[in-house]
Each structure stands twice: as C-alpha cells, then as structure tokens.
Design a protein around this motif. Structure first.
Motif, PDB file in Angstrom:
ATOM      1  N   THR A   1      94.908  19.680  54.361  1.00  0.00           N
ATOM      2  CA  THR A   1      94.511  20.893  53.641  1.00  0.00           C
ATOM      3  C   THR A   1      95.745  21.492  52.955  1.00  0.00           C
ATOM      4  O   THR A   1      96.835  20.940  53.052  1.00  0.00           O
ATOM      5  CB  THR A   1      93.801  21.898  54.580  1.00  0.00           C
TER       6      THR A   1
ATOM      7  N   THR B   1      85.421  22.596  53.595  1.00  0.00           N
ATOM      8  CA  THR B   1      86.317  23.727  53.358  1.00  0.00           C
ATOM      9  C   THR B   1      86.859  24.231  54.699  1.00  0.00           C
ATOM     10  O   THR B   1      86.379  23.848  55.768  1.00  0.00           O
ATOM     11  CB  THR B   1      85.601  24.911  52.661  1.00  0.00           C
ATOM     12  N   THR B   2      87.820  25.142  54.601  1.00  0.00           N
ATOM     13  CA  THR B   2      88.390  25.720  55.818  1.00  0.00           C
ATOM     14  C   THR B   2      87.319  26.470  56.617  1.00  0.00           C
ATOM     15  O   THR B   2      87.501  26.720  57.801  1.00  0.00           O
ATOM     16  CB  THR B   2      89.543  26.680  55.457  1.00  0.00           C
TER      17      THR B   2
ATOM     18  N   PRO C   1      88.223  30.535  51.262  1.00  0.00           N
ATOM     19  CA  PRO C   1      88.081  29.174  51.799  1.00  0.00           C
ATOM     20  C   PRO C   1      88.832  28.171  50.922  1.00  0.00           C
ATOM     21  O   PRO C   1      88.841  28.299  49.704  1.00  0.00           O
ATOM     22  CB  PRO C   1      86.571  28.910  51.755  1.00  0.00           C
ATOM     23  N   ARG C   2      89.519  27.246  51.566  1.00  0.00           N
ATOM     24  CA  ARG C   2      90.277  26.238  50.821  1.00  0.00           C
ATOM     25  C   ARG C   2      89.729  24.858  51.159  1.00  0.00           C
ATOM     26  O   ARG C   2      89.118  24.671  52.221  1.00  0.00           O
ATOM     27  CB  ARG C   2      91.759  26.332  51.209  1.00  0.00           C
ATOM     28  N   PRO C   3      89.970  23.864  50.287  1.00  0.00           N
ATOM     29  CA  PRO C   3      89.418  22.540  50.561  1.00  0.00           C
ATOM     30  C   PRO C   3      90.103  21.868  51.749  1.00  0.00           C
ATOM     31  O   PRO C   3      91.289  22.093  51.996  1.00  0.00           O
ATOM     32  CB  PRO C   3      89.704  21.762  49.265  1.00  0.00           C
TER      33      PRO C   3
END
Ligand code: PDD
Length: 289
Positions: free
Chosen positions: A120, A16-17, A5-7
């Motif tokens: 993102t 997050t994603t 997961p990315r911010p």
C-alpha cells in the motif's frame, strides 16, 4: 482522524485500506513470520528502488520464503499505487509473509501455501526540527540485518522515547551504539563520520548505504564504518539518524543533554548540513521523470 481510503494490493487482488482483509491464519499475523520494505516516493518517483528490491530478496532468502512476484509484477503494483496517491512525498509499504495455512503450527507449511503479499502507499510528512533521543538496551535478536516484521522490541524502544517526550530510541549493545529503533545512526567525531558496520546487529539501511556512497564519491567527509561507544556518542560533535521516510534527521539532544559543544551545542552541525544538501540534490536528480 479518518484518512482517505487508499489502494491496497493484497494477494493478487486490489482493494482499499477500508476493505482489505487478512486471514487470521496468516503467519505474519500469528508469528510475525514475514519481511517488509518501506520505499520512499519523491515527486511521484521511487527513490532507491533497486537497493530496496535487493534487500527484499535478501530478507526473503534469509527466512526461506520464495520470491512471490517477478520484478515486472512488483513494478506494476508500484506504478498503480503511485498513480493513486496525489502527495509530493509518500512511501510504499510492502510485506511478504509465509502465507495462511489451514491451522496454526510453528513448523513451516509446505510450498503449496502461497506467500501472503500486501502493498500500500501512504503520504509522508516532513520532519520538523531536530530529534531528541534516549539510549536504551538493544533487546532484539541476532539477525537484525533481516527486515523482519517482528518489531516488538523496536516498538517498545520507540515508545519509551515517546513516553519521555523524545522522538527516537538509540539501541545500545555491549556499550556500543547499534542504530535507532527505526533508523540508522551516524556521528561526526574529530571530523570523521562514523556509523556501525553492516552485519547481523543492524539493518543495512538503504539511506545509510546511499549516503555513505555519496560522501565517499563526492569526498564530502571521511567515512568510518565502525562501532561508536556510548561514551563517544555523548561527546560527538554532530549526530544524525537516517531512514527512507526521514532522510537525514539531525539529533539535537541525547538523554537530555545537547549534542555538540559550546555555542554549537544543540544545533544542527555543518557536516550534517553539507551531507543533507547533497542528499537532497541526489534525491531530486534520481527522482525526476
Ligand atoms: N525503518 N534501522 C531500522 C531498525 C529500521 O527499521 C530502518 C527503517 C532503518 C533505516 O533503513 P532505510 O534507510 O532502508 O529506511 C534502520 C523503516 C522506515 C520502517 O520500519 O518504517
């Protein structure tokens, strides 16, 4: 494949994603009513940021969406995204839509509806080998200079290329080469570098602009911003594509035929190599802390 997961920055909040949720009434989702940017980060620093922010402002203005954030607020978002991703090459994706009014209506909502803002970051993989491309009719609208999230014709063209085992589709209008589905196109013909002129029929690529400035400043090759006919493309000595995530991407094959003549056919040409070397140097120089 599950990615980490990315911010995600979404409408003033950080998520997050995996947790980000967009309203079903967001006009980006319903109408493709919005614009976007892809800004590359190299060694933890953004590259070409000014040009990307200028183009964002121009796209927003062209479709009548007010700038949702000041420059410092954007910068704070970018800093946080970059700090969160440990990858040498990455790209920030941001988009601004005309917001999420209470009901679906083609007419624009009033200004009490705030634009939808999302940003993102993702890692970018290096390109491997030269691109094999096909030519297809350009089925897009008359304002390709706006970086709109309406990309259906672009995705259809790219998929046609993928279905033929190729990498990119080159869009042809009235017998002339416009650009790729998600790239600008350059050709070396008779020792000069040609590319379609900016205007409503192509996206004014940031990589395109930086490369043209570089070629002229360093006198690497004469640049001619004029349309290339499909016939001239097929006879070109060298062809390459540019974009923020691909830099310079040499084209080795067009519609099943190798680019270039004789022993150079299907190989990356000397002017492409020269430009790429200088472009990589520019990237390193402008991206160092
Ligand atoms: N695409 N032309 C089109 C139609 C594009 O979508 C892009 C970029 C380019 C190259 O522009 P730039 O050098 O500013 O990246 C040209 C981005 C990368 C994308 O949609 O993912």
């Amino acid at each position: 494949m599950t990615a980490e997961p990315r911010p995600v920055y979404l409408n003033g909040e950080w998520c997050t994603t995996e947790t980000a949720c967009v309203s079903v009434f967001d006009r980006g989702y319903l109408f493709g009513d919005g614009v976007y940017e892809v800004i590359p980060a190299f060694a933890g620093r953004l590259f070409g940021l000014e040009a990307h922010m200028t183009r964002l402002a121009r796209s927003l203005d062209a479709i009548g969406i007010g700038q949702p954030l000041g420059r410092e607020a954007w910068q704070a978002i970018f800093d946080r995204l970059i700090a969160a991703l440990d990858a040498p090459d990455a790209a920030i994706y941001l988009q601004v839509t005309r917001g999420a009014p209470a009901r679906r209506d083609h007419a624009w909502p009033d200004t009490s509806v705030r634009p939808g803002v999302m940003a993102t970051i993702s890692p970018v993989g290096g390109i491997e080998g030269g691109a094999r491309v096909i030519t297809v009719p350009d089925q897009r609208w008359g304002r390709c200079d706006i970086k709109s999230i309406n990309l259906l014709p672009n995705t259809m063209a790219r998929q046609q290329a993928i279905d033929k085992g190729c990498d990119e589709a080159v869009l042809i209008r009235d017998g002339l080469v416009m650009e790729g589905a998600a790239t600008n196109l350059f050709a070396v013909i008779g020792g000069r570098l040609l590319t379609a002129p900016n205007g409503p029929r192509i996206l004014p690529g940031v990589t395109r602009g930086l490369l043209i400035d570089l070629a002229r400043r360093e006198r690497l090759v004469e640049v001619d911003e004029s349309f290339i006919s499909i016939g001239a493309l097929r006879e070109a000595d060298e062809v390459f594509l540019t974009s923020s995530t691909k830099d310079l991407w040499p084209v080795v094959e067009i519609d099943g035929k190798p680019v270039g003549q004789d022993e150079r056919a299907g190989r990356v040409g000397p002017i492409t190599r020269l430009l790429d070397r200088h472009f990589q140097a520019l990237k390193t120089e402008r991206s160092e802390p």
